[in-house]
Design a protein around this motif. Structure first.
Motif, PDB file in Angstrom:
ATOM      1  N   UNK A 135       0.822  -1.214   0.000  1.00  0.00           N
ATOM      2  CA  UNK A 135       0.000   0.000   0.000  1.00  0.00           C
ATOM      3  C   UNK A 135       0.854   1.260   0.000  1.00  0.00           C
ATOM      4  N   UNK A 136       0.403   2.279  -0.738  1.00  0.00           N
ATOM      5  CA  UNK A 136       1.057   3.569  -0.574  1.00  0.00           C
ATOM      6  C   UNK A 136       0.969   3.943   0.898  1.00  0.00           C
ATOM      7  N   UNK A 137       1.845   4.787   1.336  1.00  0.00           N
ATOM      8  CA  UNK A 137       1.954   5.093   2.764  1.00  0.00           C
ATOM      9  C   UNK A 137       0.936   6.112   3.258  1.00  0.00           C
ATOM     10  N   UNK A 138       0.009   6.528   2.402  1.00  0.00           N
ATOM     11  CA  UNK A 138      -0.985   7.526   2.811  1.00  0.00           C
ATOM     12  C   UNK A 138      -1.990   6.944   3.804  1.00  0.00           C
ATOM     13  N   UNK A 139      -2.447   7.815   4.679  1.00  0.00           N
ATOM     14  CA  UNK A 139      -3.433   7.406   5.675  1.00  0.00           C
ATOM     15  C   UNK A 139      -4.681   6.822   5.020  1.00  0.00           C
ATOM     16  N   UNK A 140      -5.141   7.442   3.935  1.00  0.00           N
ATOM     17  CA  UNK A 140      -6.363   6.966   3.283  1.00  0.00           C
ATOM     18  C   UNK A 140      -6.187   5.545   2.748  1.00  0.00           C
ATOM     19  N   UNK A 141      -5.049   5.248   2.139  1.00  0.00           N
ATOM     20  CA  UNK A 141      -4.826   3.904   1.587  1.00  0.00           C
ATOM     21  C   UNK A 141      -4.674   2.872   2.700  1.00  0.00           C
ATOM     22  N   UNK A 142      -3.844   3.160   3.675  1.00  0.00           N
ATOM     23  CA  UNK A 142      -3.593   2.197   4.755  1.00  0.00           C
ATOM     24  C   UNK A 142      -4.883   1.917   5.527  1.00  0.00           C
ATOM     25  N   UNK A 143      -5.636   2.954   5.839  1.00  0.00           N
ATOM     26  CA  UNK A 143      -6.887   2.751   6.578  1.00  0.00           C
ATOM     27  C   UNK A 143      -7.926   2.020   5.733  1.00  0.00           C
ATOM     28  N   UNK A 144      -7.947   2.264   4.411  1.00  0.00           N
ATOM     29  CA  UNK A 144      -8.858   1.527   3.545  1.00  0.00           C
ATOM     30  C   UNK A 144      -8.552   0.033   3.618  1.00  0.00           C
ATOM     31  N   UNK A 145      -7.303  -0.346   3.393  1.00  0.00           N
ATOM     32  CA  UNK A 145      -6.955  -1.771   3.402  1.00  0.00           C
ATOM     33  C   UNK A 145      -7.193  -2.395   4.775  1.00  0.00           C
ATOM     34  N   UNK A 146      -6.896  -1.658   5.838  1.00  0.00           N
ATOM     35  CA  UNK A 146      -7.154  -2.172   7.186  1.00  0.00           C
ATOM     36  C   UNK A 146      -8.655  -2.389   7.403  1.00  0.00           C
ATOM     37  N   UNK A 147      -9.459  -1.473   6.896  1.00  0.00           N
ATOM     38  CA  UNK A 147     -10.912  -1.612   7.062  1.00  0.00           C
ATOM     39  C   UNK A 147     -11.461  -2.806   6.284  1.00  0.00           C
ATOM     40  N   UNK A 148     -10.714  -3.290   5.321  1.00  0.00           N
ATOM     41  CA  UNK A 148     -11.114  -4.452   4.514  1.00  0.00           C
ATOM     42  C   UNK A 148     -10.477  -5.744   5.032  1.00  0.00           C
ATOM     43  N   UNK A 149      -9.894  -5.690   6.241  1.00  0.00           N
ATOM     44  CA  UNK A 149      -9.375  -6.905   6.862  1.00  0.00           C
ATOM     45  C   UNK A 149      -7.890  -7.145   6.687  1.00  0.00           C
ATOM     46  N   UNK A 150      -7.168  -6.180   6.161  1.00  0.00           N
ATOM     47  CA  UNK A 150      -5.721  -6.338   5.983  1.00  0.00           C
ATOM     48  C   UNK A 150      -4.979  -5.918   7.246  1.00  0.00           C
ATOM     49  N   UNK A 151      -3.810  -6.527   7.421  1.00  0.00           N
ATOM     50  CA  UNK A 151      -2.957  -6.193   8.565  1.00  0.00           C
ATOM     51  C   UNK A 151      -1.506  -6.221   8.104  1.00  0.00           C
ATOM     52  N   UNK A 152      -0.640  -5.586   8.874  1.00  0.00           N
ATOM     53  CA  UNK A 152       0.784  -5.619   8.546  1.00  0.00           C
ATOM     54  C   UNK A 152       1.246  -7.060   8.408  1.00  0.00           C
ATOM     55  N   UNK A 153       2.096  -7.313   7.429  1.00  0.00           N
ATOM     56  CA  UNK A 153       2.610  -8.660   7.252  1.00  0.00           C
ATOM     57  C   UNK A 153       3.861  -8.873   8.098  1.00  0.00           C
ATOM     58  N   UNK A 154       3.995 -10.067   8.619  1.00  0.00           N
ATOM     59  CA  UNK A 154       5.204 -10.427   9.363  1.00  0.00           C
ATOM     60  C   UNK A 154       6.306 -10.855   8.403  1.00  0.00           C
ATOM     61  N   UNK A 155       5.931 -11.178   7.159  1.00  0.00           N
ATOM     62  CA  UNK A 155       6.895 -11.640   6.151  1.00  0.00           C
ATOM     63  C   UNK A 155       6.828 -10.733   4.927  1.00  0.00           C
ATOM     64  N   UNK A 156       7.672  -9.724   4.905  1.00  0.00           N
ATOM     65  CA  UNK A 156       7.702  -8.778   3.795  1.00  0.00           C
ATOM     66  C   UNK A 156       8.303  -9.453   2.569  1.00  0.00           C
ATOM     67  N   UNK A 157       7.649  -9.282   1.437  1.00  0.00           N
ATOM     68  CA  UNK A 157       8.156  -9.800   0.174  1.00  0.00           C
ATOM     69  C   UNK A 157       9.328  -8.909  -0.251  1.00  0.00           C
ATOM     70  N   UNK A 158      10.519  -9.483  -0.288  1.00  0.00           N
ATOM     71  CA  UNK A 158      11.731  -8.706  -0.546  1.00  0.00           C
ATOM     72  C   UNK A 158      11.731  -8.049  -1.925  1.00  0.00           C
ATOM     73  N   UNK A 159      11.214  -8.742  -2.942  1.00  0.00           N
ATOM     74  CA  UNK A 159      11.162  -8.175  -4.290  1.00  0.00           C
ATOM     75  C   UNK A 159      10.264  -6.942  -4.322  1.00  0.00           C
TER      76      UNK A 159
END
Length: 174
Positions: A135-159
């Motif tokens: 997600x782009x780092x904007x508040x609107x994007x992060x909060x949108x994805x969180x509101x749809x059930x997304x959470x920070x990943x413990x395993x970041x995709x390196x690519x």
């Protein structure tokens, strides 16, 4: 408002999207912790070079087997999302939401949620257990994805992290 699959022939319609927004806050992530910073600036709409880049990215994903859905108000594209076709994660059971935009005048009307639902259904049909979201780092994007059930990943995709290190990397379980 109609949500429907998009094909390669629909790529030029991306020029209908006005991605501009007023950005109040941005996030950064370090060691699994989000930090919020006041931003207070206007993000402009894309210029022609940026539209061309988005169109090329859209076309590349579709040629590689990706799936796209668009939201249409009559003949006007007002939102779209692209599901990549490359499985990711240690268990190879994640598909990436590669692009996701809703034009400025149509935000906060449930269009993004409907596109995410369509992408989620497509991912499930392909055998995915999760969506990977950079997600782009904007508040609107992060909060949108969180509101749809997304959470920070413990395993970041390196690519994906190497391509967009400022993004907030999230997982949505399906």
């Amino acid at each position: 408002m109609i949500i429907k699959p998009m094909g390669l022939e629909d790529a030029p319609r991306i020029r209908d999207i006005d991605r501009s927004e007023t950005i109040g806050n941005v996030y950064s992530c370090a060691n699994g912790v989000l930090a919020e910073t006041k931003s207070g600036h206007e993000c402009p709409n894309w210029q022609e070079e940026e539209y061309n880049s988005m169109i090329a990215r859209f076309e590349q994903e579709l040629r590689m087997g990706g799936t796209a859905y668009g939201a249409y108000d009559g003949e006007t594209l007002v939102g779209f999302g692209v599901l990549a076709n490359t499985f990711r994660g240690k268990d190879r059971d994640q598909l990436q939401v590669d692009l996701m935009y809703v034009t400025r005048a149509y935000r906060r009307q449930g269009i993004g949620s409907r596109i995410m639902d369509a992408l989620s259904e497509a991912a499930i049909a392909k055998g995915a257990k999760s969506l990977y979201i950079s997600s782009t780092e904007t508040e609107s994007a992060v909060k949108f994805y969180a509101s749809r059930g997304s959470a920070l990943t413990a395993e970041v995709d390196e690519e994906l992290f190497a391509k967009e290190p400022l993004d907030i990397h999230m997982i949505k379980r399906l």
